[in-house]
Design a protein around this motif. Structure first.
Motif, short mmCIF file in Angstrom:
data_model
loop_
_atom_site.label_atom_id
_atom_site.label_comp_id
_atom_site.label_asym_id
_atom_site.label_seq_id
_atom_site.Cartn_x
_atom_site.Cartn_y
_atom_site.Cartn_z
N UNK A 55 0.95 -1.01 -0.15
CA UNK A 55 0.04 0.11 0.09
C UNK A 55 0.96 1.33 0.15
N UNK A 56 0.63 2.24 -0.75
CA UNK A 56 1.29 3.31 -0.93
C UNK A 56 1.28 4.25 0.63
N UNK A 57 0.32 3.83 1.49
CA UNK A 57 0.15 4.58 2.49
C UNK A 57 1.42 4.25 3.56
N UNK A 58 2.05 3.00 3.16
CA UNK A 58 2.99 2.46 4.14
C UNK A 58 4.36 2.75 3.64
N UNK A 59 4.58 3.53 2.58
CA UNK A 59 5.64 4.21 2.18
C UNK A 59 5.92 5.67 2.59
N UNK A 60 7.16 5.97 2.93
CA UNK A 60 7.54 7.42 3.18
C UNK A 60 7.50 8.08 1.57
N UNK A 61 7.33 9.37 1.89
CA UNK A 61 7.21 10.42 0.58
C UNK A 61 8.66 10.05 -0.36
N UNK A 62 9.92 9.79 0.62
CA UNK A 62 11.08 9.74 0.09
C UNK A 62 11.27 8.17 -0.70
N UNK A 63 10.73 7.48 -0.12
CA UNK A 63 10.67 6.23 -0.87
C UNK A 63 9.97 6.07 -2.10
N UNK A 64 8.72 6.86 -2.01
CA UNK A 64 7.81 6.76 -3.39
C UNK A 64 8.76 7.67 -4.28
N UNK A 65 9.27 8.75 -3.89
CA UNK A 65 10.18 9.67 -4.70
C UNK A 65 11.33 8.73 -5.41
N UNK A 66 11.90 7.97 -4.54
CA UNK A 66 13.00 7.40 -5.20
C UNK A 66 12.70 6.20 -6.11
N UNK A 67 11.39 5.69 -5.83
CA UNK A 67 11.05 4.52 -6.86
C UNK A 67 10.42 5.39 -8.21
N UNK A 68 10.05 6.66 -7.86
CA UNK A 68 9.68 7.11 -9.36
C UNK A 68 11.18 7.56 -10.02
N UNK A 69 11.90 8.05 -9.27
CA UNK A 69 13.32 8.43 -10.01
C UNK A 69 13.85 7.30 -10.67
N UNK A 70 13.92 6.17 -10.00
CA UNK A 70 14.28 4.90 -10.35
C UNK A 70 13.70 4.64 -11.59
#
Ligand code: CP
Length: 310
Positions: free
Chosen positions: A11-26
């Motif tokens: 669930x995206x709710x279990x990710x930090x904004x930093x993790x989500x941005x890192x995934x998008x950047x990757x």
């Protein structure tokens, strides 16, 4: 990879904004040079465990794994021992006995991906590929990736999300992800019986508002995401006929004229042409629907690498 670790992606709710941005950047990095990561997860095992039909999600996880050099096995409820009465837990433990690195689950019941994450061995990563109406986090990743590529910073995105919002796991995950990343505005639009409940709306925060008419919602928008009616998840609610629905809620070329000049169109698929979207829009120059599918491959390659390498 120097990023905050993530064991599961349920669930995206279990990710930090930093993790989500890192995934998008990757994901963007892989999209720019996919061959740079070819075979980088060579020999690791990915199992797709699907209890519901899928074309895009199952295939893109399979292709993503294979592009990264993984061994990929597919188990569907149909044609497996699920049909003989085997429970989800027993099926998962059977798969775990073969030492997978990653299990991708689609299931009709909300919460099943988190349930399997709790059962998983430390070496196993569980990814939610859609659980009932609860979440579809990898779809949200690819949608956010596509929107950011087309429109730039999230702070400038004014998104209309139209259709059956109430029963859509894509809507839940995408609204959560986009508001976490600072999207300017999300306008929900659709028949009253498909709108979120008042309680749910209150949880979504001030950047999410409801419009009754599609004509009003699209005014000044720079992105429109259409969602299909989730018939398989609806009971006891009246569903309008296809022609009536298309006339009142279907996205047509005239709506794009009312929206901003650079307004783009998204749809997670599968589409019901002539119901929530006209073919002239789905196949038109503003449509990013095929790009979403392509980005789905890169977003899922990024997700597999992130889980297994961070
Ligand atoms: N968007 C999506 O989840 O499509 P599939 O059901 O084909 O996987």
């Amino acid at each position: 990879m120097n990023q905050p670790a993530l064991q599961h992606f349920t669930d995206v709710a279990e990710c930090t904004p930093e993790q989500l941005l890192a995934l998008l950047d990757l994901a963007d990095q892989i999209a720019a040079d996919p061959e740079a990561v070819t075979n980088s997860l060579s020999g690791r095992l990915l199992v797709n465990l699907f209890y519901e039909p899928s074309t895009r999600t199952r295939l893109s996880f399979e292709v993503a794994g294979k592009r990264l050099g993984m061994l990929v096995a597919n188990v569907s409820a149909t044609g497996s021992s699920v049909e003989k009465g085997e429970t989800l837990d027993d099926t998962f433990h059977t798969i775990q006995a073969m030492a997978p690195d990653c299990v991708v689950l689609r299931h009709p019941d909300p919460g099943t991906a988190k349930h399997l994450a709790n059962l998983a061995a430390d070496s196993v990563h569980v990814i939610n590929a859609g659980d009932g109406i609860a979440a579809h986090p990898s779809q949200a990743l690819l949608d956010a990736m596509t929107l950011r590529q087309a429109l730039g910073d999230f702070a400038g995105i004014r998104l209309v999300m139209a259709g059956d919002i109430r029963h859509s796991r894509v809507a839940r995950s995408s609204i959560r992800l986009l508001t976490t990343l600072g999207v300017e505005e999300i306008r929900i639009c659709g028949p009253r019986q498909f709108q979120p409940t008042a309680e749910r709306l209150a949880e979504l925060g001030p950047r999410v508002s409801v419009f009754e008419q599609l004509e009003d919602a699209v005014d000044g928008a720079n992105a429109i995401m259409m969602l299909r009616i989730q018939k398989e998840r609806i009971s006891g609610i009246e569903i309008p006929g296809a022609d009536e629905y298309h006339q009142r809620w279907g996205l047509r070329a005239e709506h794009l004229e009312m929206a901003g000049p650079n307004c783009v169109v998204l749809h997670p698929g599968p589409m019901n042409r002539g119901v929530e979207i006209a073919s002239e829009v789905a196949d038109g120059p503003r449509s990013l629907i095929r790009r979403q599918v392509r980005n789905g491959l890169y977003a899922r390659m990024a997700l597999l690498k992130y889980l297994m390498e961070s």
